[in-house]
Design an enzyme around this catalytic site. Structure first.
Site, PDB file in Angstrom:
ATOM      1  N   HIS A  73       8.133  -3.032   8.237  1.00 18.02           N
ATOM      2  CA  HIS A  73       8.250  -4.253   7.446  1.00 18.02           C
ATOM      3  C   HIS A  73       8.727  -5.379   8.352  1.00 18.02           C
ATOM      4  O   HIS A  73       9.382  -5.139   9.380  1.00 18.02           O
ATOM      5  CB  HIS A  73       9.252  -4.052   6.313  1.00 18.02           C
ATOM      6  CG  HIS A  73       8.770  -3.155   5.228  1.00 18.02           C
ATOM      7  ND1 HIS A  73       9.379  -3.112   3.995  1.00 18.02           N
ATOM      8  CD2 HIS A  73       7.747  -2.270   5.177  1.00 18.02           C
ATOM      9  CE1 HIS A  73       8.754  -2.234   3.230  1.00 18.02           C
ATOM     10  NE2 HIS A  73       7.757  -1.702   3.932  1.00 18.02           N
ATOM     11  N   GLU A  75      11.141  -7.453   8.103  1.00 15.45           N
ATOM     12  CA  GLU A  75      12.583  -7.468   8.311  1.00 15.45           C
ATOM     13  C   GLU A  75      13.015  -6.425   9.330  1.00 15.45           C
ATOM     14  O   GLU A  75      13.841  -6.691  10.206  1.00 15.45           O
ATOM     15  CB  GLU A  75      13.334  -7.201   6.994  1.00 15.45           C
ATOM     16  CG  GLU A  75      13.026  -8.174   5.881  1.00 15.45           C
ATOM     17  CD  GLU A  75      11.946  -7.666   4.930  1.00 15.45           C
ATOM     18  OE1 GLU A  75      10.871  -7.235   5.399  1.00 15.45           O
ATOM     19  OE2 GLU A  75      12.175  -7.697   3.708  1.00 15.45           O
ATOM     20  N   CYS A 103      13.144  -5.167   0.303  1.00 14.70           N
ATOM     21  CA  CYS A 103      13.107  -3.911  -0.440  1.00 14.70           C
ATOM     22  C   CYS A 103      14.395  -3.131  -0.156  1.00 14.70           C
ATOM     23  O   CYS A 103      15.175  -3.512   0.727  1.00 14.70           O
ATOM     24  CB  CYS A 103      11.877  -3.102  -0.027  1.00 14.70           C
ATOM     25  SG  CYS A 103      11.995  -2.387   1.634  1.00 14.70           S
ATOM     26  N   CYS A 106      14.830  -2.153   3.639  1.00 11.73           N
ATOM     27  CA  CYS A 106      15.206  -3.290   4.481  1.00 11.73           C
ATOM     28  C   CYS A 106      16.619  -3.763   4.166  1.00 11.73           C
ATOM     29  O   CYS A 106      17.387  -4.085   5.080  1.00 11.73           O
ATOM     30  CB  CYS A 106      14.195  -4.416   4.312  1.00 11.73           C
ATOM     31  SG  CYS A 106      12.547  -3.986   4.938  1.00 11.73           S
TER      32      CYS A 106
END
Length: 179
Positions: A73, A75, A103, A106
């Site tokens: 992701h 992040e 999410c 993260c």
């Protein structure tokens, strides 16, 4: 390794202790540029930048399909870059700008890295972990919490995601291969 030649793009120095909405908009604009890169790579268009002081020290976008890695992701990739840039896993003086609410995966990493502030574009009421579905970033039983500022360029972030998923559904309906 960070390879973007504009890594140190920054606005004027913000005043200490003051949340500068112009800076938030500027840095979220940089995260939106990363989200556009994800879109062009046929990834879910989420982008992130990490700022220390008034300098961008890391930037990334979703690369789940490209890297064949569910943890890639925006992040997570930006956190890794920032840790490398600073030579420390503690990012206590850093702020994370991300186009979509983080999410739970993260958010957990953000807490462990001790990010000072998380600024995000659009919320995620079904899966967001910064106040949407749950709020891991400010969970009182954890060893750290982050200040949260939602909604910066939120409509733009939401529009890009909606366009991406509409396009993906149209491709699927037409029988085109998708990621």
């Amino acid at each position: 390794m960070v390879t973007d030649s504009h890594l140190n793009d920054s606005p004027e120095e913000p005043t200490d202790g003051w949340i500068d909405l112009q800076s938030d908009t500027f840095f979220m604009g940089q995260a939106m540029r990363q989200a556009q890169n994800a879109y062009l790579a046929e990834e879910v268009p989420v982008g992130a930048v990490i700022v220390q002081g008034s300098s961008i020290i890391a930037r990334s976008h979703n690369q789940v399909e490209t890297l064949k890695d569910a943890t890639a992701h925006a992040e997570m990739l930006a956190l890794t870059q920032a840790q490398e840039a600073l030579g420390d896993w503690r990012l206590t003086e850093c702020d994370l700008y991300v186009t979509k609410e983080p999410c739970p995966m993260c958010a957990g990493a953000i807490v462990h890295c001790r990010i000072r502030r998380v600024i995000f574009g659009c919320g995620d009421p079904k899966g967001g972990a910064a106040g949407g579905f749950i709020n891991l970033l400010q969970q009182p039983t954890l060893n750290h919490s982050s200040e949260v500022t939602p909604g910066v360029l939120g409509e733009e972030s939401k529009a890009l995601l909606k366009h991406f998923f509409l396009e993906a559904r149209m491709k699927k309906k037409a029988g085109e291969p998708s990621n």
